[in-house]
Design a protein around this motif. Structure first.
Motif, short mmCIF file in Angstrom:
data_model
loop_
_atom_site.label_atom_id
_atom_site.label_comp_id
_atom_site.label_asym_id
_atom_site.label_seq_id
_atom_site.Cartn_x
_atom_site.Cartn_y
_atom_site.Cartn_z
N ALA A 169 1.14 11.55 9.42
CA ALA A 169 1.19 10.74 8.19
C ALA A 169 -0.20 10.66 7.55
O ALA A 169 -0.34 10.75 6.33
CB ALA A 169 1.71 9.35 8.49
N ALA A 170 -1.25 10.50 8.41
CA ALA A 170 -2.61 10.42 7.89
C ALA A 170 -2.97 11.71 7.15
O ALA A 170 -3.48 11.67 6.02
CB ALA A 170 -3.60 10.20 9.04
N HIS A 171 -2.69 12.85 7.75
CA HIS A 171 -3.00 14.15 7.14
C HIS A 171 -2.23 14.32 5.83
O HIS A 171 -2.77 14.80 4.82
CB HIS A 171 -2.66 15.27 8.12
CG HIS A 171 -3.18 16.62 7.70
ND1 HIS A 171 -2.63 17.35 6.66
CD2 HIS A 171 -4.22 17.38 8.18
CE1 HIS A 171 -3.29 18.48 6.52
NE2 HIS A 171 -4.27 18.53 7.44
N THR A 172 -0.97 13.88 5.84
CA THR A 172 -0.14 14.01 4.64
C THR A 172 -0.75 13.26 3.46
O THR A 172 -0.92 13.82 2.36
CB THR A 172 1.28 13.47 4.90
OG1 THR A 172 1.87 14.22 5.98
CG2 THR A 172 2.14 13.57 3.66
N TRP A 173 -1.07 11.99 3.67
CA TRP A 173 -1.59 11.17 2.57
C TRP A 173 -2.98 11.60 2.15
O TRP A 173 -3.31 11.61 0.95
CB TRP A 173 -1.57 9.69 2.95
CG TRP A 173 -0.19 9.14 3.03
CD1 TRP A 173 0.46 8.66 4.13
CD2 TRP A 173 0.75 9.04 1.94
NE1 TRP A 173 1.74 8.26 3.82
CE2 TRP A 173 1.94 8.47 2.47
CE3 TRP A 173 0.71 9.36 0.59
CZ2 TRP A 173 3.06 8.23 1.70
CZ3 TRP A 173 1.83 9.12 -0.19
CH2 TRP A 173 2.98 8.55 0.34
N THR A 204 -13.84 12.56 -0.63
CA THR A 204 -13.86 11.80 0.62
C THR A 204 -12.54 11.94 1.37
O THR A 204 -12.52 11.94 2.61
CB THR A 204 -14.14 10.32 0.33
OG1 THR A 204 -13.21 9.84 -0.66
CG2 THR A 204 -15.56 10.12 -0.19
N ALA A 205 -11.45 12.06 0.62
CA ALA A 205 -10.15 12.24 1.27
C ALA A 205 -10.07 13.61 1.94
O ALA A 205 -9.54 13.74 3.06
CB ALA A 205 -9.03 12.09 0.24
N LEU A 209 0.84 -1.20 0.00
CA LEU A 209 0.00 0.00 0.00
C LEU A 209 0.88 1.25 0.00
O LEU A 209 0.60 2.22 -0.73
CB LEU A 209 -0.91 -0.01 1.24
CG LEU A 209 -1.98 1.08 1.30
CD1 LEU A 209 -2.95 0.96 0.12
CD2 LEU A 209 -2.74 0.99 2.62
N ARG A 210 1.93 1.21 0.76
CA ARG A 210 2.83 2.37 0.82
C ARG A 210 3.52 2.59 -0.53
O ARG A 210 3.67 3.72 -1.00
CB ARG A 210 3.86 2.17 1.93
CG ARG A 210 4.71 3.40 2.23
CD ARG A 210 5.52 3.24 3.50
NE ARG A 210 4.65 3.30 4.68
CZ ARG A 210 4.27 2.25 5.41
NH1 ARG A 210 4.67 1.04 5.08
NH2 ARG A 210 3.49 2.39 6.46
N GLU A 268 -5.36 7.62 -0.18
CA GLU A 268 -6.48 7.82 0.75
C GLU A 268 -6.57 6.67 1.74
O GLU A 268 -6.76 6.88 2.94
CB GLU A 268 -7.80 7.95 -0.01
CG GLU A 268 -8.97 8.14 0.96
CD GLU A 268 -10.30 8.42 0.28
OE1 GLU A 268 -11.31 8.58 1.01
OE2 GLU A 268 -10.34 8.48 -0.97
N ARG A 269 -6.42 5.44 1.25
CA ARG A 269 -6.55 4.31 2.16
C ARG A 269 -5.43 4.31 3.19
O ARG A 269 -5.66 4.03 4.37
CB ARG A 269 -6.54 2.99 1.39
CG ARG A 269 -6.87 1.82 2.32
CD ARG A 269 -7.13 0.53 1.64
NE ARG A 269 -7.63 -0.44 2.59
CZ ARG A 269 -7.56 -1.74 2.43
NH1 ARG A 269 -7.05 -2.26 1.32
NH2 ARG A 269 -8.02 -2.57 3.35
#
Length: 520
Positions: A463-467, A478-479, A431-432, A444-445
């Motif tokens: 990291a969540a905010h970045t992606w 949605t992202a 995924l990364r 997004e995932r």
């Protein structure tokens, strides 16, 4: 807006315009001077429609009789004894309507609902005409008025009033109205749902010879939906509709004989009924014939006949026929093997939503048959479908594509591996990679997983905010919504750090050369 179903004859009238004056003059001149309605009826009996038409022209003009005017208008509409002339019929029917002739009002309403060239459609006027005839007990008018009310066409939509008019016509044994009443009871439209009453009205229409009712009743008994499942009764009703010439019923009856479902298996009867339906243009019958020949099911195995009928079904745009025809081309059964044509047909089947087409394409990807024919990223979703169906070769191929840097393959591998027990670490790694190589879905995932801390991925709001920021910038609403949620859990310094990380990623992105385009 839904429009009422009109007499088949009227659907053929568009563009046929014959001036009334010329029609009436020529027919009146050729008629006997002392013509009577008895003369007209005698002409009808002996099939001399030309004489009947000329006689009615005289009677309608000379006597002013509403009946003669109506019958003359009707013979013009039907095209008996001369060309169809619905526009020429209108003035005569108007004169009959002025004398309160109910059938004339009904026929006139039909004409003005028919989209005839030179005669604007006027549903409101038609509804007025039908109201006059319906209140006088004309069953056809009651039925048509119900259709307009049910659709809100020319009148305010009123399902209850529509049902009442349908019921009034149905009680006069109007078969189409009986079908409409059955439908209303089945759906609870305009009245309380009552499956038993729906079945009773459907039987009444079927008993009166309405093919559509017979077919619907057969399908209800065959499926057990709306009636107790009973294959023998289903076959009996299919037979009545098939005898009357309904292709779908003929196909169903032929298939029943093919399978021995509700009747003893009989290859001759199966072939007879399926051929009749196929000759009438029913794509399903063509396909069933082809399948029977291909599989030797009820009929002798014959690949050439299989190819002939399945290719005809495909030409009739039957979705599953394209995939089946592709299989014949791939295997060279009944036709010279042609992989390119097979792939083309599988892709055509896929466009129509035929799931087996995706499985076939995924299988071909796994065997390497698509290599050099299509870009790898195009085949990723097909391989995923094949893997879900247990195709190990497709998974080997997908893994190889992911390792080669094909971004959609990396994203697909992430989904595949994360769903498996013990696959968290490997799935997160795929995924990364997909996210770093520009897969918006993977970004997004990955951002959401960093929010939740699932699948072994560390909970990390930065990291969540970045992606999520990166995915949102690529247009995923949605992202952006998820990014706003995680931002509420972060300090201003953390948000700034995440924004800087996203900015650095975007600046470095132009230097990356991804291994394949992403498909969403």
């Amino acid at each position: 807006m839904t429009r009422p179903a009109l007499l088949p004859v009227l659907s053929l009238l568009a563009g046929l315009c014959h001036p009334l004056a010329a029609t009436a003059q020529s027919e009146h001149t050729g008629a006997a001077e002392a013509v009577t309605m008895a003369d007209v009826e005698e002409a009808y009996r002996r099939g001399d429609y030309g004489a009947a038409r000329a006689g009615l022209a005289t009677l309608a003009d000379d006597t002013g009789s509403a009946l003669a005017q109506y019958r003359y208008g009707r013979i013009l509409v039907e095209g008996r004894g001369g060309p169809m002339d619905p526009i020429g019929a209108v003035p005569w029917l108007e004169r009959a309507v002025a004398q309160n002739h109910a059938p004339a009002a009904t026929l006139l309403a039909r004409i003005i609902l028919s989209d005839i060239e030179g005669l604007p459609r006027d549903a409101a006027r038609a509804a007025t005409l039908l109201q006059r005839a319906a209140t006088r007990g004309d069953a056809e008018a009651q039925y048509l008025l119900g259709i307009l009310l049910r659709a809100g066409d020319g009148v305010a939509l009123d399902a209850e009033a529509a049902f009442n008019w349908f019921l009034a016509a149905a009680e006069q044994d109007h078969a189409e109205a009986q079908i409409a009443v059955a439908q209303a009871f089945s759906e609870g439209t305009g009245t309380a749902a009552d499956p038993g009453a729906a079945l009773d009205w459907l039987r009444r229409a079927a008993d009166r010879g309405a093919m559509q009712a017979q077919l619907t009743l057969a399908q209800a008994y065959a499926s057990g939906q709306g009636a107790p499942q009973d294959s023998e009764r289903a076959v009996a009703w299919y037979r009545r509709a098939a005898d009357a010439g309904h292709p779908v019923a003929q196909r169903a009856l032929g298939t029943a004989y093919l399978l021995g479902d509700g009747v003893p298996q009989d290859a001759d009867e199966a072939l007879r009924w399926l051929t009749e339906a196929a000759t009438a243009g029913d794509g399903g019958a063509m396909f069933n014939l082809g399948q029977a020949y291909a599989n030797g099911q009820g009929l002798p195995r014959d690949h050439e006949q299989a190819f002939y009928w399945i290719s005809r079904a495909e030409a009739h745009a039957l979705p599953r026929a394209a995939t089946r025809l592709g299989q014949l081309y791939e295997a060279g059964l009944g036709v010279e093997a042609d992989m390119s044509r097979a792939i083309e047909l599988y892709r055509k089947g896929l466009q129509t939503g035929d799931r087996p087409a995706a499985l076939e394409l995924g299988r071909l990807a796994g065997t390497g048959a698509l290599d050099g024919r299509l870009a790898p990223h195009r085949a990723v979703p097909w391989a995923v479908a094949a893997i879900a169906a247990g195709d190990g070769e497709a998974e080997v191929w997908l893994t190889a594509q992911a390792e080669a840097g094909v971004v959609p393959a990396q994203a697909a591998m992430a989904d595949l591996v994360l769903a498996r027990e013990g696959g968290a670490e490997a799935g997160a790694d795929w995924l990364r990679k997909a996210a770093e190589n520009g897969s918006v879905a993977a970004q997004e995932r990955l951002g959401r997983l960093h929010m939740s801390g699932e699948f072994g991925i560390a909970q990390d709001y930065v990291a969540a905010h970045t992606w999520l920021n990166l995915a949102g910038a690529s247009g995923r609403k949605t992202a952006r919504e998820a990014r706003a949620l995680v931002a509420e859990l972060m300090t201003p310094e953390e948000v700034a750090e995440a924004q800087e990380a996203a900015r650095a990623y975007r600046e470095a992105e132009t230097d990356r050369v991804p291994g394949g385009a992403e498909t969403e």
